[in-house]
Design a protein around this motif. Sequence first.
Motif, PDB file in Angstrom:
ATOM      1  N   SER A 228       0.686  -1.125  -0.024  1.00 23.49           N
ATOM      2  CA  SER A 228       0.039  -0.007  -0.037  1.00 23.49           C
ATOM      3  C   SER A 228       0.936   1.282   0.154  1.00 23.49           C
ATOM      4  O   SER A 228       0.351   2.307  -0.377  1.00 23.49           O
ATOM      5  N   LEU A 268      -3.556  -4.054   2.412  1.00 27.14           N
ATOM      6  CA  LEU A 268      -4.948  -3.410   2.999  1.00 27.14           C
ATOM      7  C   LEU A 268      -6.096  -4.492   2.615  1.00 27.14           C
ATOM      8  O   LEU A 268      -7.135  -4.259   2.817  1.00 27.14           O
ATOM      9  N   LEU A 271      -8.137  -5.585  -3.505  1.00 24.48           N
ATOM     10  CA  LEU A 271      -8.887  -4.394  -3.773  1.00 24.48           C
ATOM     11  C   LEU A 271      -9.408  -4.516  -5.142  1.00 24.48           C
ATOM     12  O   LEU A 271      -8.717  -4.925  -6.021  1.00 24.48           O
ATOM     13  N   ASP A 278     -10.745   5.217  -3.525  1.00 24.32           N
ATOM     14  CA  ASP A 278     -11.438   5.241  -2.044  1.00 24.32           C
ATOM     15  C   ASP A 278     -10.298   5.564  -1.109  1.00 24.32           C
ATOM     16  O   ASP A 278     -10.297   6.358  -0.188  1.00 24.32           O
ATOM     17  N   GLU A 279      -9.284   4.712  -0.805  1.00 24.62           N
ATOM     18  CA  GLU A 279      -8.163   4.508  -0.106  1.00 24.62           C
ATOM     19  C   GLU A 279      -7.457   6.052  -0.019  1.00 24.62           C
ATOM     20  O   GLU A 279      -7.185   6.473   0.984  1.00 24.62           O
ATOM     21  N   ARG A 282      -9.534   8.796   1.241  1.00 27.37           N
ATOM     22  CA  ARG A 282      -9.565   8.907   2.635  1.00 27.37           C
ATOM     23  C   ARG A 282      -8.253   9.185   3.193  1.00 27.37           C
ATOM     24  O   ARG A 282      -8.538  10.130   4.399  1.00 27.37           O
TER      25      ARG A 282
ATOM     26  N   THR B 102     -11.813  -1.564   8.601  1.00 25.51           N
ATOM     27  CA  THR B 102     -10.780  -2.031   7.410  1.00 25.51           C
ATOM     28  C   THR B 102      -9.568  -1.166   7.870  1.00 25.51           C
ATOM     29  O   THR B 102      -9.505   0.006   7.821  1.00 25.51           O
ATOM     30  N   SER B 104      -6.703   1.046   6.724  1.00 23.44           N
ATOM     31  CA  SER B 104      -6.501   2.193   5.743  1.00 23.44           C
ATOM     32  C   SER B 104      -5.146   2.394   5.467  1.00 23.44           C
ATOM     33  O   SER B 104      -4.417   1.992   6.398  1.00 23.44           O
ATOM     34  N   LEU B 105      -4.878   3.334   4.616  1.00 21.73           N
ATOM     35  CA  LEU B 105      -3.357   3.648   4.516  1.00 21.73           C
ATOM     36  C   LEU B 105      -2.890   4.245   5.917  1.00 21.73           C
ATOM     37  O   LEU B 105      -1.606   4.284   6.076  1.00 21.73           O
TER      38      LEU B 105
END
Lengths: 285, 346, 438
Positions: A228, A268, A271, A278-279, A282, B102, B104-105
Amino acid sequence: MSLVDLFTKLVADDDVAIPVAAIQVLLGVIERSKAATMHGLDEELRSACTELLRADPAMLRGRTRISLASGSELFLRHVTRTFLEFEDFERCKAELLKRGETFLGRSRDSRERIAALGHAFVRDGSVVLVHGRSRVVIALLLRANETKQFKVLVTESTGFPSDFEDAGIATRVVSDSAVGYFMERVDCVLVGAEGVVENGGVINKIGTLVVATCAHARAKPVYVAAESYKFARVYPLNQRDLPDDIDDAAPTCDYTPPHYIKLLFTDLGVLTPAAVSDELIRLYS
Amino acid sequence: MDVKWPPQVEAQLKKVVSGVSSRSVRGQQCALETLGLLRSVVGTCRWKTARELLERIRWIGRVLIDAQRVELTVGNVVRRVLLIVREDYAQLRRNDVGATTTPSLHDVLRGREDDDALDAQVPELRQNVIEQISELYDEIATSVDPIAAMSREHLHANDIVFTSGNSDDVVAFFKASRARFETLVAETAPSMAGHRLAARLPNATVVPEAAVYALMSRVHKIVLPAHAVLANGALLTPSPGYLLALAAKQHKVPVIGLAPLYRLCPQYPHDPLDLADLHSPQDVLPYALLPSSVKHDTPPPQVLNPTLDLVPPDLIDLYLTNTGAHQPSYVYRLLAELYSPLDHDL
Amino acid sequence: MATPPPTSGSAEAPDCPNVNNVNNNNNNNKGPPASSTKKATTTKAERRALQEKQRAAKAALRGEGEGAKKSEGAKKSDGAKKKEPPKETNDREESPSIVSHLVPFTKRTIGPTVSTGVHPEIVSLGLRYASGAVDGANLRCVAMVAAFKAAVRDYSCPTDAAIARDLDKKLKTMIQFLIDCRPHSVSMGAAIKHTRAVVSRLAPETTEAEAKVTVREALDRFVHERIVLPGRVIAERGAEKIRDGDVVVTFGAGGDAVRAVFAAAARRKSRFRVVVVDARPKLGGRSLLPFLHGLGVETTYVLLGAVAAAIRLATTVFVGAEALFSNGAALADAGTAAVAMTAAHAHVPVLVCCETYKFHAKVQLDSLSWNELGDPDDLGAGGEPTTKTTNNRLYLRYDVTPDTDITAVITEHGLVPPSACAVLVRELELQQADAPPR
């Protein structure tokens, strides 16, 4: 030792991913920092990032600066958010260092975690086409090999069939031009990534776009295995719109649009390309 | 699991297992019965920490899933309850609720802890969880209503709508629309469920699967019931849903999936035949019609009867869930809100 | 003799499937009692009684579905001559608007009795068409040719008539009868066209005996040159495309050409498996299984709903066709297009086996602009009682596979792309225009 030298030293270890090395360097900056305010520390970190990015591309072992930029940017963003969590500067600094150590410790595991998630997609008796030498992909296929039998086709420009042969996986090198010929017998395509971009597309070793387009035309799924911290805040519109350091005379990377990608295996989770954006939203909002 | 279960729970577990494994209990009913069982587990079993409770619930989940792999609602409901426990626990401990969602980064660098803080005893947890389970029970029991209400937006007068199988959700969806439209129902051989569905609808015509492609050029919409929706947005639906969806794609006809949330699964389809729910080949080709093997060495025909189709996400235009209409590419988001990634593998 | 009304065009060019409303059996009975559908000896009272009975039966059937059974024997009133079904007040009787332009299926419950002008073999064939005992493009054509041959053999020309014209008239009656039993196929149309061309070319001075020989020989040649020989070429070309280890998917009964391909491949000792995809209500694939079994070929059998699973295993798809249109589209048993679509989507090659005599100058874009409706009762769900609340059932007999889903057509000229159909049709037309009288 200058930052760049430190970075070069870390990156010399083949097993260390570039963004991880970058983050390690930045943690060092925090540790040594004499700044007394968050603003001061932030400035030091930003100038460190700029210095790293100005470094000689040669030390990046032929990879682009994209993953370096993404890793650094991710870390800076994380620092900013941590500042918001803690009012006290000293506590914040301590927390950053602590978390950084945890992260570095776990980053080595991220490949294994991705392998655990992704290997189920390699089915028994299938044929996997691999392009680009990615440690994550290798880890994933080795993991799959523990419970299944399958065949790997490696493109010639990627080389290193020994990565798989040594583990007893039936491997074959195919010339890059022959990818079209072999595609009808392939069950899936597996690639790594230099960077994962905002719409879920990827920037990867040159030739990935050709392989993906061909796979798409034959309705074969393309899977990307990437940690990620490679998620970059870049939204290429086309090949021309890529970061500057890709030399047009001899491009080392190309951009594969999300349309050609079925799934991304990341730490993560698994995906869809839509989930990647989305990630990023956010994180950066 | 080396722990005692109260006799009431054991009896209830036996009953649910029997219903699920014999397929006499399916779908929504199955979800509700599982939920009732879990409510008993939370309420009457002896447990002290959240960790113990999670372990008990997981154990029940594994027993039920083993009883019937095809009934995916069981796993979904168990995971919902697990998330309820995690979130309630976190809230009661005044932790950041984000600790259980979940990764996340941001979390990657923050060094999110997994589940190592679940050992505290929180007395209000039992009651809270029971209440939330009851709310979930109501949500599942009434999940078809908000979906049916959406039919007003999607079904219009003089539409020709194509569907298959014999789903209660589909019937409710059609009946809720006040518009006068025509329905075509694929007969859904060999179970012939389509015939039974058409009898329940006012303006329906049964067509054999063979006519699906032929009729598609004049159809306005496809409505498919969900047996399950998988993590990549694919739809698991009774055969011949795939044929309907693919023909619809060729003719640019929108495909709508009716998917109450309890049917959303966090699993990815690795092998389509795994999920095909093969039924008796006898229904497809009676033994009496197999060619006689007396004269030849040739083995008799291999006969397959897969009753569930896996429809890839690019063939679905819209999912109607009890919380609204979503694209298949949004399913991952719904899943993130319903289940903790720690519970994906029970 | 009753002349068919001009709209259907059946007298002029019977090779075209009727685009507009097919000549209904109702429209036939304009002429005198010599019509094929009436008992010559029925008294007026008997006819009246029959009419009453049928009217009562019709009233009882109202509300049960679109396959309203219409009887043959009664003289039709004008109302029944309408080409569309009568205005419906009740939901139940409306066909889905999708197919309201197609002629509803009409069951032949009362067999037409022998009347003047129609040879008993033609009558018997017509009934077999109506019941479905004789089905499939080649079979219907070949059976019809055999019946024509019998009719010609027993034909006797009236002394004052020109043989060509008289024989043609008789043929037209017989053809019309067959069409009334069941709309004719493209294959039949080609044979009809050929027969009437042969008859029309009979010189006025030809004797009856000579004429009979000429016509019968021409009919034999037609079957041999347009069906039998092409079948052999198709079989060999198709078998070349089946290799060891292949999994071949086919649909329904397959048809002569497809079966010949499998037989040829089996003769070459290729090891291959055939997946038979079958569909209700015809379930023709069930007859293909023992055929393949007899060849020693391993088989798998699934229903159309499982076609995606079948295609996942497949290397190639072989299907037959009723006809091939000039836009490269194939008319075939309903369900074929779904198999082709699924295969094309999965990049599995689709091969259509079709003799050129079934190539048609017409174009058809979709499966609904023309189609044939079958007996909705065939779709009965086995054991489910038919009550007033029974839903409508719709049985489309054919579908049209677009050229984009077809990889190649196997003909007696070898493999051709679907786009070549227009070319081949044109070539055939040119050839026939130049053909010397035979």
